[in-house]
Scaffold this motif. Sequence first.
Motif, short mmCIF file in Angstrom:
data_model
loop_
_atom_site.label_atom_id
_atom_site.label_comp_id
_atom_site.label_asym_id
_atom_site.label_seq_id
_atom_site.Cartn_x
_atom_site.Cartn_y
_atom_site.Cartn_z
N ALA A 44 0.82 -1.21 0.00
CA ALA A 44 0.00 0.00 0.00
C ALA A 44 0.86 1.26 0.00
O ALA A 44 0.38 2.34 -0.36
CB ALA A 44 -0.92 0.00 1.22
N GLU A 45 2.13 1.10 0.39
CA GLU A 45 3.01 2.25 0.53
C GLU A 45 4.07 2.35 -0.56
O GLU A 45 4.49 3.45 -0.94
CB GLU A 45 3.72 2.19 1.90
CG GLU A 45 2.77 2.11 3.07
CD GLU A 45 3.50 1.82 4.38
OE1 GLU A 45 4.76 1.84 4.36
OE2 GLU A 45 2.83 1.56 5.38
N LYS A 46 4.52 1.20 -1.06
CA LYS A 46 5.60 1.23 -2.04
C LYS A 46 5.52 0.01 -2.96
O LYS A 46 4.94 -1.02 -2.61
CB LYS A 46 6.95 1.25 -1.33
CG LYS A 46 7.27 -0.02 -0.56
CD LYS A 46 8.68 0.03 0.04
CE LYS A 46 9.04 -1.30 0.70
NZ LYS A 46 10.44 -1.28 1.22
N PRO A 47 6.12 0.10 -4.14
CA PRO A 47 6.12 -1.04 -5.06
C PRO A 47 6.92 -2.21 -4.48
O PRO A 47 7.91 -2.02 -3.78
CB PRO A 47 6.80 -0.49 -6.31
CG PRO A 47 6.65 0.99 -6.22
CD PRO A 47 6.71 1.31 -4.76
N CYS A 48 6.45 -3.42 -4.77
CA CYS A 48 7.08 -4.63 -4.26
C CYS A 48 7.48 -5.56 -5.40
O CYS A 48 6.84 -5.57 -6.46
CB CYS A 48 6.11 -5.39 -3.35
SG CYS A 48 5.66 -4.50 -1.84
N PRO A 49 8.52 -6.38 -5.20
CA PRO A 49 8.85 -7.42 -6.18
C PRO A 49 7.81 -8.53 -6.15
O PRO A 49 7.03 -8.64 -5.20
CB PRO A 49 10.22 -7.91 -5.73
CG PRO A 49 10.23 -7.64 -4.25
CD PRO A 49 9.43 -6.39 -4.04
N VAL A 50 7.81 -9.36 -7.18
CA VAL A 50 6.79 -10.39 -7.34
C VAL A 50 7.45 -11.75 -7.58
O VAL A 50 8.37 -11.86 -8.38
CB VAL A 50 5.85 -10.09 -8.52
CG1 VAL A 50 4.72 -11.12 -8.60
CG2 VAL A 50 5.28 -8.67 -8.41
N ILE A 51 6.95 -12.76 -6.87
CA ILE A 51 7.32 -14.15 -7.16
C ILE A 51 6.08 -14.86 -7.71
O ILE A 51 5.03 -14.87 -7.06
CB ILE A 51 7.83 -14.89 -5.92
CG1 ILE A 51 9.12 -14.25 -5.39
CG2 ILE A 51 8.08 -16.37 -6.25
CD1 ILE A 51 9.65 -14.88 -4.10
N TYR A 52 6.21 -15.41 -8.90
CA TYR A 52 5.14 -16.19 -9.52
C TYR A 52 5.35 -17.66 -9.15
O TYR A 52 6.43 -18.21 -9.36
CB TYR A 52 5.16 -16.00 -11.03
CG TYR A 52 4.74 -14.60 -11.44
CD1 TYR A 52 3.44 -14.33 -11.83
CD2 TYR A 52 5.65 -13.54 -11.40
CE1 TYR A 52 3.05 -13.04 -12.18
CE2 TYR A 52 5.27 -12.25 -11.73
CZ TYR A 52 3.96 -12.01 -12.12
OH TYR A 52 3.58 -10.73 -12.46
N LEU A 53 4.30 -18.29 -8.58
CA LEU A 53 4.38 -19.67 -8.10
C LEU A 53 3.46 -20.55 -8.95
O LEU A 53 2.23 -20.33 -8.98
CB LEU A 53 3.94 -19.75 -6.64
CG LEU A 53 4.82 -19.03 -5.60
CD1 LEU A 53 4.17 -19.10 -4.22
CD2 LEU A 53 6.20 -19.65 -5.55
N LEU A 54 4.03 -21.55 -9.61
CA LEU A 54 3.26 -22.43 -10.50
C LEU A 54 3.01 -23.78 -9.83
O LEU A 54 3.93 -24.38 -9.27
CB LEU A 54 4.02 -22.64 -11.81
CG LEU A 54 4.45 -21.37 -12.56
CD1 LEU A 54 5.05 -21.74 -13.92
CD2 LEU A 54 3.29 -20.39 -12.73
N HIS A 55 1.78 -24.26 -9.92
CA HIS A 55 1.39 -25.50 -9.27
C HIS A 55 1.75 -26.72 -10.12
O HIS A 55 2.15 -26.62 -11.28
CB HIS A 55 -0.12 -25.50 -8.99
CG HIS A 55 -0.98 -25.49 -10.22
ND1 HIS A 55 -1.21 -26.62 -10.99
CD2 HIS A 55 -1.68 -24.49 -10.82
CE1 HIS A 55 -2.01 -26.33 -11.99
NE2 HIS A 55 -2.31 -25.04 -11.93
N GLY A 56 1.58 -27.90 -9.53
CA GLY A 56 1.91 -29.14 -10.19
C GLY A 56 0.73 -29.76 -10.93
O GLY A 56 -0.40 -29.28 -10.87
N HIS A 57 1.00 -30.86 -11.62
CA HIS A 57 -0.01 -31.58 -12.38
C HIS A 57 -1.09 -32.13 -11.45
O HIS A 57 -0.80 -32.66 -10.38
CB HIS A 57 0.64 -32.74 -13.14
CG HIS A 57 -0.29 -33.48 -14.04
ND1 HIS A 57 -1.01 -34.57 -13.63
CD2 HIS A 57 -0.61 -33.29 -15.34
CE1 HIS A 57 -1.73 -35.04 -14.63
NE2 HIS A 57 -1.52 -34.27 -15.68
N GLY A 58 -2.35 -31.96 -11.85
CA GLY A 58 -3.45 -32.44 -11.03
C GLY A 58 -3.85 -31.48 -9.93
O GLY A 58 -4.76 -31.77 -9.14
N ASN A 59 -3.20 -30.32 -9.87
CA ASN A 59 -3.53 -29.32 -8.87
C ASN A 59 -4.08 -28.09 -9.57
O ASN A 59 -4.34 -28.11 -10.77
CB ASN A 59 -2.31 -28.99 -8.02
CG ASN A 59 -2.67 -28.81 -6.55
OD1 ASN A 59 -3.60 -28.08 -6.22
ND2 ASN A 59 -1.93 -29.49 -5.68
N ASP A 60 -4.22 -26.99 -8.84
CA ASP A 60 -4.79 -25.79 -9.44
C ASP A 60 -4.24 -24.54 -8.77
O ASP A 60 -3.27 -24.61 -7.99
CB ASP A 60 -6.32 -25.82 -9.41
CG ASP A 60 -6.89 -25.89 -8.00
OD1 ASP A 60 -6.19 -25.53 -7.03
OD2 ASP A 60 -8.06 -26.30 -7.86
#
Length: 271
Positions: free
Chosen positions: A47-63
């Motif tokens: 809410a105060e400053k820009p943040c870095p981002v981590i994209y997390l990808l799930h496994g097969h059969g998950n969502d």
Amino acid sequence: MRRLIIALTALFVMSYVQAAQVDTVLVNSRSMQKDIKTVVIIPDVAAEKPCPVIYLLHGHGNDYSGWIRVKPNLPQIADEKGIIFICPDGERSWYWDSPLNKNVRYETFISSELIAYVDSHYKTIARREGRAITGLSMGGHGAMWNGLRHSDVFSAAGSTSGGVDIRPFPKNWEMSVQIGEKAKYPENWEKYTVINLVPTLRKDQIALIFDCGDSDFFLEVNKNYHEALLKQGIDHDFITRPGNHDSQYWNNSIDYQILFFWKHFLKMKAL
């Protein structure tokens, strides 16, 4: 009075611990002409400053909900580290743009459409120095596939228990649905696997970390990936530790990857 103070203190601690915003949003993919469910975890500091981002990808059969179930304290980690986490649905796509199915464009979605949505809707470090991508199992392959092919978008990539070489598993996890049967489309099985991207890499092109449990069926392909990177002269962190291909292992391993990315963001002046 003492009980009131204790109760108020506990309420304050709970409100702080739960400060990170957790939502499930629909992100439109123009390339696939559909909306894709995505969990977003936004730290209070965003809410105060820009943040870095981590994209997390799930496994097969998950969502899309897979990572928040594997690691329920991701919101607390988001607040502690000042990092946004994005967990998109990838169905059983292996995060490819399928050469056979024109409606499967998950590489385009992950590395272009989702990035544009996140940067336009949240206060992010909207440049490659502030983006990392990782995932588990199928998602480990997807994170490395997208990270290595789009190092102009991501400055770091990871994988935990990832299928970083698909070729030993031609009958598994519906990969042939996306790239064809190995006997019929052998060229696709060479082209659409992470390990064969290694010869295209340059030193310092992207920061890499990956790990695998010593009882995991993907251990050998991860060791081979490690050796290929060494031969190419690509710096990377590779870790093996006791564990299987399961949530208990991933709950532990992701802590080390988040620390790796956090230190990388500091180095890149993205924190």
